[in-house]
Motif scaffolding. Structure first.
Motif, mmCIF file in Angstrom:
data_model
loop_
_atom_site.group_PDB
_atom_site.id
_atom_site.type_symbol
_atom_site.label_atom_id
_atom_site.label_comp_id
_atom_site.label_asym_id
_atom_site.label_seq_id
_atom_site.Cartn_x
_atom_site.Cartn_y
_atom_site.Cartn_z
ATOM 1 N N CYS A 53 0.836 -1.055 0.068
ATOM 2 C CA CYS A 53 -0.183 0.050 0.037
ATOM 3 C C CYS A 53 0.933 1.167 -0.138
ATOM 4 N N ALA A 54 0.086 2.247 -0.413
ATOM 5 C CA ALA A 54 0.758 3.630 -0.274
ATOM 6 C C ALA A 54 -0.197 4.613 0.336
ATOM 7 N N ARG A 55 0.301 5.784 0.536
ATOM 8 C CA ARG A 55 -0.670 6.912 0.982
ATOM 9 C C ARG A 55 0.008 8.268 0.832
ATOM 10 N N ASP A 56 -0.943 9.207 0.747
ATOM 11 C CA ASP A 56 -0.359 10.693 0.700
ATOM 12 C C ASP A 56 0.164 10.909 2.101
ATOM 13 N N PRO A 57 1.216 11.801 2.274
ATOM 14 C CA PRO A 57 1.782 12.069 3.597
ATOM 15 C C PRO A 57 1.103 12.938 4.463
ATOM 16 N N ARG A 58 1.152 12.896 5.650
ATOM 17 C CA ARG A 58 0.353 13.681 6.555
ATOM 18 C C ARG A 58 1.084 15.004 6.661
ATOM 19 N N PRO A 59 0.669 16.153 6.973
ATOM 20 C CA PRO A 59 1.920 17.700 6.881
ATOM 21 C C PRO A 59 3.068 17.409 7.811
ATOM 22 N N GLU A 60 2.918 16.596 8.829
ATOM 23 C CA GLU A 60 3.922 16.466 9.690
ATOM 24 C C GLU A 60 5.078 15.678 9.242
ATOM 25 N N GLU A 61 4.806 14.910 8.327
ATOM 26 C CA GLU A 61 5.483 13.689 7.475
ATOM 27 C C GLU A 61 6.588 14.440 6.495
ATOM 28 N N ARG A 62 6.084 15.537 5.948
ATOM 29 C CA ARG A 62 6.702 16.061 4.789
ATOM 30 C C ARG A 62 7.826 17.126 5.458
ATOM 31 N N ILE A 63 9.042 16.446 4.943
ATOM 32 C CA ILE A 63 10.310 17.205 5.572
ATOM 33 C C ILE A 63 11.133 17.285 4.519
#
Length: 444
Positions: free
Chosen positions: A434-444
């Protein structure tokens, strides 16, 4: 090694090709000699050809391309061309055809191979003919045979009776440090223009920008998928697309193919062996719709084809697109479960040496992985050497699978290789991650 073919002398290339032809034929012989005459001619499923059809078809394709086209030789058996044309007869209808019997088939493929080896001895690889540059036509036929060997292996899984195949167990798995991996995204070179034996739908290489995403570090396991089953996943329309739900009801799906409950325990059948469901192996024999539904149930989605290849090939430290997750080295037994070396997927975490720079594992081998993408041509696609390999299949009817399975040979298992099938197919060795779009806090 195939990416280095252009560095070989003509004699070195002949030797390499001869070795690949011999290796693929040895596997074909193993798969067909494992069963008796009745099993060879029997149709074990309407989804599959009789094994004897695959065997003769392998020889016929070899004759058409290498004996007649490359070699310019007289036909061996022109009278059987129509019988073994995959586009002329549906699999379900092939048993009713006047096929060659097992003995005649074996004699035919031996005669064809003898002529092919003679052609190989005399062909000019530098003659300016695209079909034979770097031995392409021979590589195409080797890959064709290995792909049919995997198809015949799937037929073995569908046959009933005494088990006839054997192989050592795969390496042990291990607990992964993280269940998911954040992929920062970026621009990478998708496809290839340099792999000498890459097929037309893998070409040409082209730049693709991928947005950041999160992907599972390993394929979804039987244990994970069992939670979906036990949680009523097959009874809850919320998780299914309209087409998927219609298929679930029509086909009465309740679990992956070859799963069953016996005395309160979940079991699976593998090449004639009935055994407790191994919870740490990647789930297998699920169709696209099942993979899609599980992903939605888990709060995720299936990766796109671009996301899958980015995870498999991109090295963020260097910005370079690799041949494989582990680097440019061709697959070895330490990297991936390929080539029928084992008769099933290895447990999750079994191949740390095969991990990508970001820590995504088992992208190559074990199970084909469904993606969310339709089978479409790349920008600049050119059909070669014939339309019927890819061109006639492009469109929304087929979904892309990536990465190969335990039954896929290394000569096919490129990170750029594109497999495709109908979204209802379950007899193939397919799983998913599976995959998913990242949550805001995961965007680094």
């Amino acid at each position: 090694m195939t990416h280095q073919l252009s560095d070989l002398t003509a004699e070195g290339l002949r030797s390499f090709v001869a070795g690949q032809l011999e290796r693929s034929r040895a596997r074909t012989v193993q798969l067909t000699d494992a069963v008796d005459t009745d099993d060879l001619v029997r149709q074990h499923s309407r989804l599959m050809s009789p094994l004897v059809w695959d065997y003769a078809h392998i020889g016929n394709q070899e004759e058409l391309w290498l004996v007649r086209d490359v070699g310019g030789r007289e036909p061996v058996r022109q009278d059987i061309d129509e019988l073994y044309d995959a586009f002329m007869h549906a699999r379900a209808d092939r048993p009713s055809l006047p096929l060659l019997g097992p003995a005649e088939t074996r004699s035919y493929v031996v005669e064809v191979r003898d002529k092919v080896l003679d052609v190989l001895d005399h062909v000019k690889f530098d003659g300016g003919r695209e079909l034979v540059d770097n031995g392409f036509a021979f590589g195409m036929i080797v890959q064709h045979e290995q792909q049919h060997d995997e198809t015949m292996l799937a037929t073995h899984q569908l046959r009933t009776g005494v088990p006839v195949l054997d192989a050592p167990a795969p390496p042990a798995g291990r607990r992964l440090a993280a269940a998911e991996v954040f992929v920062p995204g970026g621009v990478f070179e998708m496809g290839t223009s340099v792999e000498p034996w890459a097929l037309d739908n893998e070409r040409p290489a082209h730049a693709v920008r991928v947005a950041p995403y999160v992907i599972d570090a390993a394929p979804v396991s039987n244990g994970d998928y069992l939670k979906f089953v036990l949680g009523g996943g097959y009874e809850d329309e919320r998780w299914w697309s309209e087409a998927g739900w219609a298929h679930v009801k029509k086909a009465s799906l309740v679990a992956p193919r070859f799963w069953e409950v016996a005395d309160g325990n979940w079991m699976r059948t593998r090449f004639g062996h009935r055994e407790p469901l191994p919870l740490d192996e990647p789930v297998m024999h699920v169709c696209f719709y099942e993979a899609e539904a599980y992903a939605k149930w888990a709060g995720k989605r299936l990766p796109t084809e671009e996301e899958w290849e980015f995870a498999a090939r991109f090295d963020p430290a260097t910005g370079r697109t690799r041949r494989f997750p582990w680097g440019d080295e061709s697959p070895g037994p330490q990297h991936a479960n390929l080539g029928q070396r084992h008769l099933g997927p290895a447990p999750v975490g079994a191949y740390p040496a095969g991990a990508s720079p970001l820590g995504v594992e088992q992208l190559i081998g074990d199970v084909w992985e469904w993606t969310s993408s339709d089978f479409t041509p790349y920008p600049g696609f050119r059909a070669f050497p014939y339309d019927e390999y890819s061109l006639v299949f492009f469109g929304p009817d087929y979904k892309i699978l990536r990465g190969g399975s335990f039954g896929t040979d290394e000569v096919v298992a490129r990170s750029t290789f594109r497999n495709w099938d109908y979204p209802i197919r379950r007899q193939i060795f397919a799983g998913f991650r599976c995959a998913r779009d990242p949550r805001p806090e995961e965007r680094i």
